[in-house]
Each structure stands twice: as C-alpha cells, then as structure tokens.
Design a protein around this motif. Structure first.
Motif, PDB file in Angstrom:
ATOM      1  N   GLU A  96       3.614  59.530  43.486  1.00 40.09           N
ATOM      2  CA  GLU A  96       4.761  58.550  43.480  1.00 40.09           C
ATOM      3  C   GLU A  96       5.403  58.666  44.440  1.00 40.09           C
ATOM      4  OE1 GLU A  96       6.817  59.321  39.810  1.00 40.09           O
ATOM      5  OE2 GLU A  96       6.738  61.356  40.016  1.00 40.09           O
ATOM      6  N   LYS A 103      -1.349  55.329  50.420  1.00 33.14           N
ATOM      7  CA  LYS A 103      -1.896  55.366  49.153  1.00 33.14           C
ATOM      8  C   LYS A 103      -3.323  54.556  49.447  1.00 33.14           C
ATOM      9  CE  LYS A 103       2.065  56.103  46.197  1.00 33.14           C
ATOM     10  NZ  LYS A 103       3.022  55.470  45.144  1.00 33.14           N
ATOM     11  N   TYR A 533      -3.139  45.665  46.750  1.00 30.19           N
ATOM     12  CA  TYR A 533      -2.892  46.939  46.123  1.00 30.19           C
ATOM     13  C   TYR A 533      -1.483  47.357  45.803  1.00 30.19           C
ATOM     14  CZ  TYR A 533      -4.283  51.754  45.098  1.00 30.19           C
ATOM     15  OH  TYR A 533      -4.362  53.064  44.488  1.00 30.19           O
ATOM     16  N   HIS A 534      -1.270  47.889  44.688  1.00 28.56           N
ATOM     17  CA  HIS A 534       0.051  48.457  44.384  1.00 28.56           C
ATOM     18  C   HIS A 534      -0.045  49.680  43.462  1.00 28.56           C
ATOM     19  CE1 HIS A 534       3.821  49.131  42.482  1.00 28.56           C
ATOM     20  NE2 HIS A 534       3.595  49.089  41.466  1.00 28.56           N
ATOM     21  N   GLU A 535       0.644  50.612  43.695  1.00 25.97           N
ATOM     22  CA  GLU A 535       0.517  51.916  42.840  1.00 25.97           C
ATOM     23  C   GLU A 535       1.809  52.503  42.990  1.00 25.97           C
ATOM     24  OE1 GLU A 535      -0.941  56.206  43.433  1.00 25.97           O
ATOM     25  OE2 GLU A 535      -2.618  54.717  44.232  1.00 25.97           O
ATOM     26  N   SER A 536       2.323  53.103  41.609  1.00 24.36           N
ATOM     27  CA  SER A 536       3.315  53.767  41.341  1.00 24.36           C
ATOM     28  C   SER A 536       2.960  55.059  40.527  1.00 24.36           C
ATOM     29  CB  SER A 536       4.520  53.132  40.713  1.00 24.36           C
ATOM     30  OG  SER A 536       4.043  52.519  39.587  1.00 24.36           O
ATOM     31  N   LEU A 537       1.531  55.375  40.257  1.00 21.06           N
ATOM     32  CA  LEU A 537       1.382  56.718  39.413  1.00 21.06           C
ATOM     33  C   LEU A 537       1.887  58.111  40.122  1.00 21.06           C
ATOM     34  CD1 LEU A 537      -2.480  55.824  39.093  1.00 21.06           C
ATOM     35  CD2 LEU A 537      -0.703  55.132  37.527  1.00 21.06           C
ATOM     36  N   PHE A 540      -3.014  60.831  40.872  1.00 27.24           N
ATOM     37  CA  PHE A 540      -4.096  59.828  41.125  1.00 27.24           C
ATOM     38  C   PHE A 540      -5.185  60.369  39.832  1.00 27.24           C
ATOM     39  CE2 PHE A 540      -8.290  58.453  42.500  1.00 27.24           C
ATOM     40  CZ  PHE A 540      -7.824  57.048  43.158  1.00 27.24           C
ATOM     41  N   THR A 547       2.132  52.464  37.389  1.00 24.71           N
ATOM     42  CA  THR A 547       1.276  51.526  37.379  1.00 24.71           C
ATOM     43  C   THR A 547       0.265  51.456  38.808  1.00 24.71           C
ATOM     44  OG1 THR A 547       2.938  50.091  36.522  1.00 24.71           O
ATOM     45  CG2 THR A 547       0.881  48.678  37.145  1.00 24.71           C
ATOM     46  N   GLN A 548      -0.997  50.899  38.438  1.00 18.12           N
ATOM     47  CA  GLN A 548      -2.005  50.700  39.498  1.00 18.12           C
ATOM     48  C   GLN A 548      -2.356  49.299  39.513  1.00 18.12           C
ATOM     49  OE1 GLN A 548      -5.984  52.710  39.644  1.00 18.12           O
ATOM     50  NE2 GLN A 548      -5.251  53.464  41.611  1.00 18.12           N
TER      51      GLN A 548
END
Length: 711
Positions: A96, A103, A533-537, A540, A547-548
């Motif tokens: 994160e 990412k 693409y978006h990711e805030s996990l 993994f 969110t992914q």
C-alpha cells in the motif's frame, strides 16, 4: 575581617565543589534486556543521585543518550513504551506504500539475491539494513540533532562501537547522536554494519560491552555499572539461529566484561535470565526488573550517595525549522537532484520532525535505497539538512517455486535490472519451466518520478497444458497451447492513483494435440488496446483493506494482420472493508466479454480455481462471456494466518446478458492461507449447489506477475 571571611567562604565552597566525587554511569548492551537501564534510572532520579557523565554501548547507548539529553527515567520509559519495536525490525515495504509505477508487477520470487558487478549472487551483510532503526533514532533524538559535541549535552555522553575493519573500540564523543548510536547497535548478522567516516562499525559490546573505561576517561571517580547482557547458554538452550548468534557474541563479551566489572565501584545486575535478546514484547517487565534490582542495590549499599542536581540546560531544536541548504551524500547512480525530488523537501520552508521523517520514509518506499536518513547541522544561526543514502543494488536475481493440487510444479528465475539500460528504467527477464513453460522480457522506461509517462516493450512466449472435463468434473482430454507475441505501449502513471496505457499487440497462437482426438489449429492476430489499473491493497496475496481495479479492452480487425475481427474486455474489482484489526469483508467482481454472439472457440476466458470460482477445478470451464461475484469474510487469527468464509456465483454463456437461470452456478467455500518468509501457502474446500466438493492447494506465487503487461 569580614572581607577575609567572605573570601575564605568562597574558597571553601569552591574547594568543596572541586572535591566532590564525580559519578559516572556505564550502561551495557544486551538487546531488549538493555531496557532494564530505564528502571535503574528511575530509582536514581527518585533518590536524586547526581550523574556527571554517561557511557553506553548498544541499547545502553540509546538509554544513556536519552538520559544525557535531559529526559528523566520516567520520561524515557514513556518514550520507549511508545516505540513499536516490531516495526523497527520489519523493513518490508508494504504494497500500500508503494507508488503505482511499481504495482505494474505482481509478486514473483520466493527468494531474491543481489548480484555483484560480475552478476554473481551474494548474500547480504545482515538480515536488516537498519534503515528503520536509524530513522527512529533520528526521530527520538531530534531535539539535539544539531549538537555535535556530546559534552554540550545536559550530561556529557560517550557512545562505544566496534570498528569491524580494525577490530578496535571506538568511543564517540562528537558527531550526530543518532548516527553513532546506530553504529553501536549493529548486532552482527542481524543489523547491517554502519558506515561512518569511511569506516564500518558493529555492536560496541564485542570489544567493550560495559564501557567503564570510557566513563573513567570523562573524569568519573565513582562508576555505577549496569550489566544487562545475557550469560552463556547451555547446549539445550541453543535452540534457534538467534540463540547461536547471541552465544557467539557473548563469547567475546564474557572475555571483555570481567575486567570492566572489576573496574566498577558499584555494579547493578538485574535478574534477566529468562529474557531473550529480541524479546521487546516484555519491555515493561524488563524495565520493572531493572527498577527492582536498583532498589535492592541502593537499599543495601553502605555508600551514601550525594543528592544534587548536575544537569545543565541545553537549547533544543524548535518544533519547526527551515534549512538554508539540503544536500545529498552517498549517491552513486541516482542524481542528487532526483533524490531531492523523491524527498519533496525544499529550502527555506518550515518542517517539523514528523515532516522530515515522513519525507524520508516516502523516499524509502521508492525501493531505490538500502537506507536513507537525515542529519541536521547548525551553522551561523541557520540549519543545514544532509540526506545520507546507500542505493539499493540495481541488479537482483529472484527464484520461484510453485505447486498446486493439479500437480503443476513450476520453477522460475527472474533477472531484474533497475536504472541500468537507461535512467529511471526497469528490465525484467523471466524464465519458467515445468508444467507451464514461459519466457518474458518486460522493459519499461519512465519519464517522471511518482507521476509521468512511460514506454513499454513486452515480448513473450508461453506454453501450457489445457484440460477438458466431463459432467463429473473429471479430466478427459488435454491439449497444448503455445503462444508467442509482443505488446508495446505508452502509458501514464499518477502517484498512487492510477495507470493508463494505450498499446498495440501482435501474437500467434497454436493449439496442438496432447491426449485428445483433436485437430491442430493456429491463429494470429494484431490489434490495439487500452488498460487501466488502480490498487491500494495493503498486501497482494492476503489484503485486509484497500481496493484493486484492472480493466483491459482490445480490438482487432479482420484482414489487418488478423484472421478474425475481435473485441475483448476483461475487468476485475476487488474491495476489502476492514471491521477492526482482524476482520474484513471482501467483495470481488470479475467480468469478461467478447460482446457479440460468440460461437468459435477463439481466445476464451478460463474459469475456476482458488483465485477464481471455487465451485470448479482450475480452468475447468471456458467461455467467451462470464461474470463472477464473490462475497467473503476474512479473519486474521494471528499475524500471518488468514481464513476466508466465501460464497460466489458464476454466470457464463455465449451471449452477453446479466441474468440467466440456465447458466447460473453457486458455490460456498473456506480458504486458509499462511504467509511464510518464502511465499504464501493456501488451501481451500468448496461445495457447489449439487453438493459436490472441491479441494485446492496452492504453494508459492502462482500468480502471473506480468498480468498488467500482457495484452
């Protein structure tokens, strides 16, 4: 006559002050056990015993340095109890905190090795770089960061370290306090040796764990030694790697500490027999044991310690300061300007200690540095900031091994080159072999730091076995799928928010017989596409929050180097909402479509498995259109153990519609996952709507690290 009496009185007072015996403290190392010094200092404060100088080693240097700053024993206790020691020893960069540009790739290797100039793998100098430690020391010693001479502290102070290049003891009486204490704490094999003034330093306890000599050289007449190191363990007690390392160091300590004990006028030795080197979880108990030992000692001592205050006032740094200059030291490949850009700090702006600490931490999250930390200097009524860095090795080699219950055993190797072919670039070369064979080359050139545009080139070749199943979910036939091609694109990345890439692709696919009556087929296609693409996990594999979102759209036209025209869309949304620390709700929606009525078996989506729909075996079904909804509660029982209670539904067919009784499948299941140092282990069991059971096992990183890179 009165004048003579007054002179005599002044002389007698001066003589009395001069003749007073100076009391010094010698604080030993001992890892977590060294926190017992705090309990002793609390009693010393309570009895108002004067302390004229302090010398400390390792943990004793931290506690001694804080006391020398002017903090009381009770204040030091509050500071130390507020430190999350487990975070200091956890140098992992959490997903994160990574910028979105990193990412673009998923986790791959079970283990990584840095490569030297000849591309030969080498082991690290220690398990930890000490980056978190030196920055935490900067934070707690910030008020006196500008003081270079340790005699100017409220209580004069000395810090002892071992020069690993010469084997000699070094006594630091000047410099940056958090740097020299970091040098003194470099426990061999655990924390990386610390470089200072072109010398390398490790734990001071190796040559002088109880620094009585350093305190004596500061003018101490009476020395109170506080011994907190552990004794030698028996054969039965040497149970772990840490025990063996501690024993090895203690062999040296045992040889040098006897002389130091004899040189002390007084010795306090708390009963810490059952406390291990890194057992910071018992910090309050350790402090209390130190206090208990001190009370017993002073109550039984026949020596009457004087009661007076010796601390002088020292001007601390203000809460916010501005810098007339910001310089970088230690960089080799990255430019000073680029490092300052990563920090985001500018001259003549006001910054607090938290601002500086946060800026350095954000720069460390770029994954470019082994360590990066600040030093503040005072010069002519202004302040200068120096950022000291050691760049992370630009070359590393990763090894992976994964297995699942479909008997797929795959071994892989990945070469990673950072900023070598061009500045601000990454090249990944991946080879995998087993029941899945693959070669990938992914090259990305960024134009920007945390946001900007980039260029990508991704050629690949992959071969895998695909199975067909009967109505009883038994394997009946298998074919071999071979595909090779390349994608090339230009994209935009924005801090931690999103990546967007427009790209072109071309590939050739061949399916040939393995165990089946099957006519071999071959297909080639080229086209263009768009990815988001978006990711805030926070992790993994086992995220508890964040969110992914991944979406890909491709299109090709018949006759333009394609046998058939085709449009394809794939998306996946994963959302985790935490309810407290150990419970989260998970929702995942996966959708794939070829949009139109689809009859040919061309490039379908494969469905089923532990990461897809639980009511099917891995890739058991294929379809041109599908939708999966997954609801789950994730429980984290202990730090690395996770359990999912899950229900999911599957829609699939040849026509893109959203409701269909005929093609709706439902299943429930339980998944258990454990995060090890060498990768994840996951197991699952599921029941479909007909009561059939399915079992899953996954060991290692089975994911495709190039999922975003592919067409």
């Amino acid at each position: 006559m009165k004048r003579i009496n007054l002179v005599v009185l002044v002389l007698m007072m001066a003589l009395n002050i001069f003749c007073q015996e100076k009391i010094g403290l010698a604080l030993s190392g001992g890892g977590a056990r060294g926190l017992a010094h705090i309990g002793v200092l609390k009693v010393i404060d309570e009895l108002e015993i004067p302390v004229d100088c302090i010398a400390g080693t390792s943990t004793g240097a931290i506690i001694g340095g804080l006391y020398a700053m002017g903090y009381s024993g009770a204040e030091i206790e509050e500071i130390v109890l507020g430190i999350a020691w487990e975070e200091i020893f956890d140098e992992k960069i959490y997903r994160e905190d990574v910028y979105i540009g990193e990412k673009r790739w998923g986790p791959f290797a079970n283990i990584y090795f840095a490569l030297d100039d000849e591309f030969i793998p080498r082991l690290p100098q220690a398990f930890l770089s000490g980056n978190n430690l030196v920055n935490k020391l900067f934070e707690i010693f910030y008020p006196v960061n500008h003081i270079n001479d340790f005699d100017e502290l409220p209580i004069p102070f000395r810090c002892v370290a071992t020069n690993i290049l010469t084997g000699e003891m070094t006594v630091f009486g000047e410099g940056s306090l958090h740097e020299v204490i970091r040098a003194s704490m470099s426990f061999p094999s655990i924390i990386k040796p610390f470089e200072l003034h072109n010398q390398l330093y490790v734990d001071g306890g190796i040559v002088k764990n109880l620094p009585v000599e350093a305190a004596r050289n500061m003018g101490a007449d009476i020395i109170i030694g506080i011994k907190t190191n552990s004794g030698l363990r028996s054969k039965e007690e040497l149970k772990s790697l840490i025990d063996v390392l501690d024993q090895t160091i203690n062999l040296h300590i045992t040889r040098n500490i006897g002389e130091s004990i004899d040189a002390c006028e007084f010795l306090i030795e708390p009963d810490l027999e059952n406390i291990s080197l890194l057992d910071f979880s018992q910090k309050q108990k350790i402090i209390d044991l130190g206090e208990l030992a001190a009370r017993d000692f002073f109550q039984s001592s026949e020596y009457k310690f004087p009661a007076r205050t010796t601390k002088k006032n020292t001007e601390f740094l203000p809460e916010k300061i501005k810098f007339s200059s910001i310089t970088v030291l230690g960089n080799k490949y990255l430019s000073k300007a680029k490092i300052r850009e990563y920090l985001g700090l500018e001259r003549n702006n006001l910054y607090s200690r938290k601002d500086i600490y946060t800026a350095v931490r954000e720069a460390y999250n770029s994954n470019l540095f082994t360590y990066i930390y600040p030093v503040i200097e005072e010069a002519e009524n202004d302040y200068k900031l120096t950022i000291k860095v050691e760049e992370r090795n630009r070359k590393k080699l990763g090894f992976s091994l994964s297995y699942n219950n479909e008997n797929e055993l795959v071994a892989g190797i990945m070469l990673e080159l950072n900023n070598m072919l061009q500045s601000n670039s990454k090249l990944l070369f991946n080879v995998q072999a087993g029941l899945r064979n693959e070669v990938d080359l992914d090259y990305v050139k960024n134009f920007g730091k945390h946001w900007g545009i980039y260029f990508r080139l991704f050629p690949y070749i992959k071969e895998s076995r695909l199975y067909s199943y009967n109505e009883d979910h038994e394997k009946t036939n298998s074919v071999i799928s071979l595909e090779y091609g390349a994608t090339s694109g230009v994209g935009l990345y924005i801090t931690k928010a999103i990546i967007a890439e427009a790209y072109g692709y071309g590939y050739r696919s061949k399916v040939y017989r393995d165990i089946a009556e099957f006519d071999e087929s071959e297909f080639h296609s080229t086209g263009i596409g768009l990815k988001l693409y978006h990711e805030s996990l926070d992790d993994f594999v086992f995220p508890m929050r964040g969110t992914q979102f991944l979406a890909k759209y491709t299109t090709s036209r018949k006759g333009v180097y394609s046998e058939e025209g085709n449009k394809k869309f794939y998306s996946r949304l994963r959302f985790l909402l935490p309810f407290g620390k150990n419970l989260s709700m998970k929702y995942q929606f996966e959708y794939g479509s070829h949009f139109e009525n689809y009859t040919d078996n061309f490039d379908p989506f494969y469905i089923g498995g532990i990461d897809s729909y639980l009511g099917l075996k891995s890739k058991e079904k294929s379809a041109p259109i599908y939708k999966i909804n997954t609801f789950a509660f994730r429980l984290q029982f202990i730090r690395n153990l996770f359990i999912d209670l899950q229900i999911n539904t599957l829609n699939l067919g040849n026509i893109d519609y959203w409701q269909s009784e005929k093609y709706l499948y439902k299943a429930v299941g339980v998944k258990i996952g454990y995060k090890t140092l060498l990768g994840p282990i996951r197991a699952g069991i599921a029941l479909d709507e007909d009561g059939r059971s399915y079992y899953y096992l996954s060991i290692g990183y089975e994911f495709d690290p190039f999922e975003f890179s592919r067409r």
